[in-house]
Design a protein around this motif. Structure first.
Motif, PDB file in Angstrom:
ATOM      1  N   ASP A   1      35.570  40.599  36.372  1.00  0.00           N
ATOM      2  CA  ASP A   1      35.450  40.680  37.830  1.00  0.00           C
ATOM      3  C   ASP A   1      35.335  39.310  38.487  1.00  0.00           C
ATOM      4  O   ASP A   1      35.923  39.066  39.541  1.00  0.00           O
ATOM      5  N   MET A   2      34.577  38.430  37.869  1.00  0.00           N
ATOM      6  CA  MET A   2      34.293  37.146  38.504  1.00  0.00           C
ATOM      7  C   MET A   2      35.331  36.070  38.187  1.00  0.00           C
ATOM      8  O   MET A   2      35.501  35.136  38.966  1.00  0.00           O
ATOM      9  N   HIS A   3      36.012  36.188  37.054  1.00  0.00           N
ATOM     10  CA  HIS A   3      36.932  35.119  36.678  1.00  0.00           C
ATOM     11  C   HIS A   3      38.380  35.601  36.491  1.00  0.00           C
ATOM     12  O   HIS A   3      39.281  35.148  37.186  1.00  0.00           O
ATOM     13  N   TYR A   4      38.601  36.504  35.551  1.00  0.00           N
ATOM     14  CA  TYR A   4      39.973  36.893  35.217  1.00  0.00           C
ATOM     15  C   TYR A   4      40.720  37.553  36.371  1.00  0.00           C
ATOM     16  O   TYR A   4      41.848  37.167  36.684  1.00  0.00           O
ATOM     17  N   PHE A   5      40.125  38.559  36.984  1.00  0.00           N
ATOM     18  CA  PHE A   5      40.839  39.291  38.026  1.00  0.00           C
ATOM     19  C   PHE A   5      41.255  38.394  39.192  1.00  0.00           C
ATOM     20  O   PHE A   5      42.411  38.459  39.625  1.00  0.00           O
ATOM     21  N   PRO A   6      40.361  37.546  39.726  1.00  0.00           N
ATOM     22  CA  PRO A   6      40.798  36.667  40.828  1.00  0.00           C
ATOM     23  C   PRO A   6      41.946  35.729  40.436  1.00  0.00           C
ATOM     24  O   PRO A   6      42.850  35.496  41.244  1.00  0.00           O
ATOM     25  N   VAL A   7      41.927  35.203  39.224  1.00  0.00           N
ATOM     26  CA  VAL A   7      43.005  34.315  38.780  1.00  0.00           C
ATOM     27  C   VAL A   7      44.300  35.101  38.614  1.00  0.00           C
ATOM     28  O   VAL A   7      45.367  34.672  39.073  1.00  0.00           O
ATOM     29  N   LEU A   8      44.215  36.264  37.988  1.00  0.00           N
ATOM     30  CA  LEU A   8      45.420  37.045  37.695  1.00  0.00           C
ATOM     31  C   LEU A   8      46.067  37.627  38.945  1.00  0.00           C
ATOM     32  O   LEU A   8      47.294  37.704  39.031  1.00  0.00           O
ATOM     33  N   VAL A   9      45.269  38.012  39.921  1.00  0.00           N
ATOM     34  CA  VAL A   9      45.862  38.569  41.146  1.00  0.00           C
ATOM     35  C   VAL A   9      46.617  37.479  41.916  1.00  0.00           C
ATOM     36  O   VAL A   9      47.617  37.768  42.585  1.00  0.00           O
ATOM     37  N   LYS A  10      46.194  36.238  41.778  1.00  0.00           N
ATOM     38  CA  LYS A  10      46.950  35.139  42.402  1.00  0.00           C
ATOM     39  C   LYS A  10      48.281  34.922  41.701  1.00  0.00           C
ATOM     40  O   LYS A  10      49.254  34.509  42.317  1.00  0.00           O
TER      41      LYS A  10
ATOM     42  N   GLU B   1      47.772  43.503  43.140  1.00  0.00           N
ATOM     43  CA  GLU B   1      46.448  43.436  43.773  1.00  0.00           C
ATOM     44  C   GLU B   1      45.776  44.809  43.816  1.00  0.00           C
ATOM     45  O   GLU B   1      44.586  44.935  43.507  1.00  0.00           O
ATOM     46  N   ARG B   2      46.504  45.817  44.176  1.00  0.00           N
ATOM     47  CA  ARG B   2      45.941  47.172  44.226  1.00  0.00           C
ATOM     48  C   ARG B   2      45.416  47.600  42.850  1.00  0.00           C
ATOM     49  O   ARG B   2      44.390  48.240  42.728  1.00  0.00           O
ATOM     50  N   GLY B   3      46.125  47.227  41.796  1.00  0.00           N
ATOM     51  CA  GLY B   3      45.694  47.536  40.436  1.00  0.00           C
ATOM     52  C   GLY B   3      44.380  46.860  40.093  1.00  0.00           C
ATOM     53  O   GLY B   3      43.500  47.468  39.483  1.00  0.00           O
ATOM     54  N   PHE B   4      44.226  45.608  40.502  1.00  0.00           N
ATOM     55  CA  PHE B   4      42.973  44.908  40.235  1.00  0.00           C
ATOM     56  C   PHE B   4      41.820  45.509  41.040  1.00  0.00           C
ATOM     57  O   PHE B   4      40.694  45.544  40.575  1.00  0.00           O
ATOM     58  N   GLU B   5      42.128  46.012  42.233  1.00  0.00           N
ATOM     59  CA  GLU B   5      41.110  46.721  43.017  1.00  0.00           C
ATOM     60  C   GLU B   5      40.681  47.999  42.297  1.00  0.00           C
ATOM     61  O   GLU B   5      39.493  48.343  42.269  1.00  0.00           O
ATOM     62  N   ILE B   6      41.642  48.702  41.711  1.00  0.00           N
ATOM     63  CA  ILE B   6      41.338  49.922  40.950  1.00  0.00           C
ATOM     64  C   ILE B   6      40.453  49.582  39.756  1.00  0.00           C
ATOM     65  O   ILE B   6      39.455  50.259  39.490  1.00  0.00           O
ATOM     66  N   LEU B   7      40.799  48.523  39.024  1.00  0.00           N
ATOM     67  CA  LEU B   7      40.017  48.127  37.854  1.00  0.00           C
ATOM     68  C   LEU B   7      38.605  47.715  38.250  1.00  0.00           C
ATOM     69  O   LEU B   7      37.637  48.042  37.549  1.00  0.00           O
ATOM     70  N   ASP B   8      38.477  47.002  39.354  1.00  0.00           N
ATOM     71  CA  ASP B   8      37.145  46.620  39.844  1.00  0.00           C
ATOM     72  C   ASP B   8      36.340  47.872  40.192  1.00  0.00           C
ATOM     73  O   ASP B   8      35.163  47.979  39.857  1.00  0.00           O
ATOM     74  N   ARG B   9      36.992  48.815  40.841  1.00  0.00           N
ATOM     75  CA  ARG B   9      36.316  50.063  41.182  1.00  0.00           C
ATOM     76  C   ARG B   9      35.919  50.826  39.916  1.00  0.00           C
ATOM     77  O   ARG B   9      34.847  51.430  39.848  1.00  0.00           O
ATOM     78  N   ASP B  10      36.770  50.767  38.894  1.00  0.00           N
ATOM     79  CA  ASP B  10      36.434  51.369  37.598  1.00  0.00           C
ATOM     80  C   ASP B  10      35.135  50.776  37.058  1.00  0.00           C
ATOM     81  O   ASP B  10      34.299  51.505  36.511  1.00  0.00           O
ATOM     82  N   HIS B  11      34.994  49.466  37.156  1.00  0.00           N
ATOM     83  CA  HIS B  11      33.798  48.813  36.624  1.00  0.00           C
ATOM     84  C   HIS B  11      32.540  49.355  37.292  1.00  0.00           C
ATOM     85  O   HIS B  11      31.528  49.564  36.625  1.00  0.00           O
TER      86      HIS B  11
END
Length: 183
Positions: A96-105, A111-121
């Protein structure tokens, strides 16, 4: 996001979020030059979570069937259950704090997928809390192995859904772009 993308109800990610998977199918991941290192390590962590769930479920099944002494189950539950909860929390924090922000860039279409994964967490936090209460009940003699077995089966199903979706979203990005900036 719609309810059908909620961890507790979805069957997988929508095709629109699996766009890189066509170019980087799961069957070719290990042969890809960018597999060694971060991807391999990250997938090994996911495999560890799956194996811990499998061991906990198997132990509960054996205890229910009388093939595993309840005290032996409690010892293994304390060790493996604690490891699962602690390691999963840490893993999700790093994502949440490192990988997702780098990968969405790197891949804004996901981006929507990373939002889903964050919501999963966040959903998994609640499921981990429920899992922990059930495990503590077994350790304190208040919960039967059968009830805990049901809890593990439920938790394992949702965790596997999340891990599979996460892998199919993230691994293709890292295979395509490399692991630079993610270490």
């Amino acid at each position: 996001m719609t309810d059908d993308l909620d961890l507790l109800s979805r069957e997988g990610l929508p095709e629109a979020l699996r766009i890189l998977l066509a170019d980087y199918p799961r069957t070719g991941w290990q042969a890809h030059p960018n597999f060694a290192g971060l991807v391999e390590f990250w997938l090994d962590r996911h495999m560890m979570f799956r194996r811990l769930c499998d061991a906990l479920r198997s132990d509960a099944e054996q205890a229910v069937d009388g093939r595993l002494d309840p005290q032996a189950m409690q010892g293994r539950l304390s060790r493996y259950g604690g490891m699962l909860v602690q390691q999963l929390h840490g893993h999700h924090q790093i994502e949440d704090m490192h990988y997702f922000p780098v990968l969405v860039k790197r891949e804004a279409r996901l981006e929507r997928g990373f939002e889903i994964l964050d919501r999963d967490h966040h959903a998994l936090d609640g499921l981990l809390e429920r899992f922990t209460r059930s495990a503590n009940g077994v350790l304190q003699g208040r919960t039967e192995a059968g009830a805990f077995q049901e809890e593990v089966v439920s938790f394992e199903r949702f965790l596997n859904r999340h891990l599979e979706d996460e892998e199919e979203l993230i691994v293709p990005v890292i295979l395509r772009d490399g692991a630079e900036g993610l270490h």
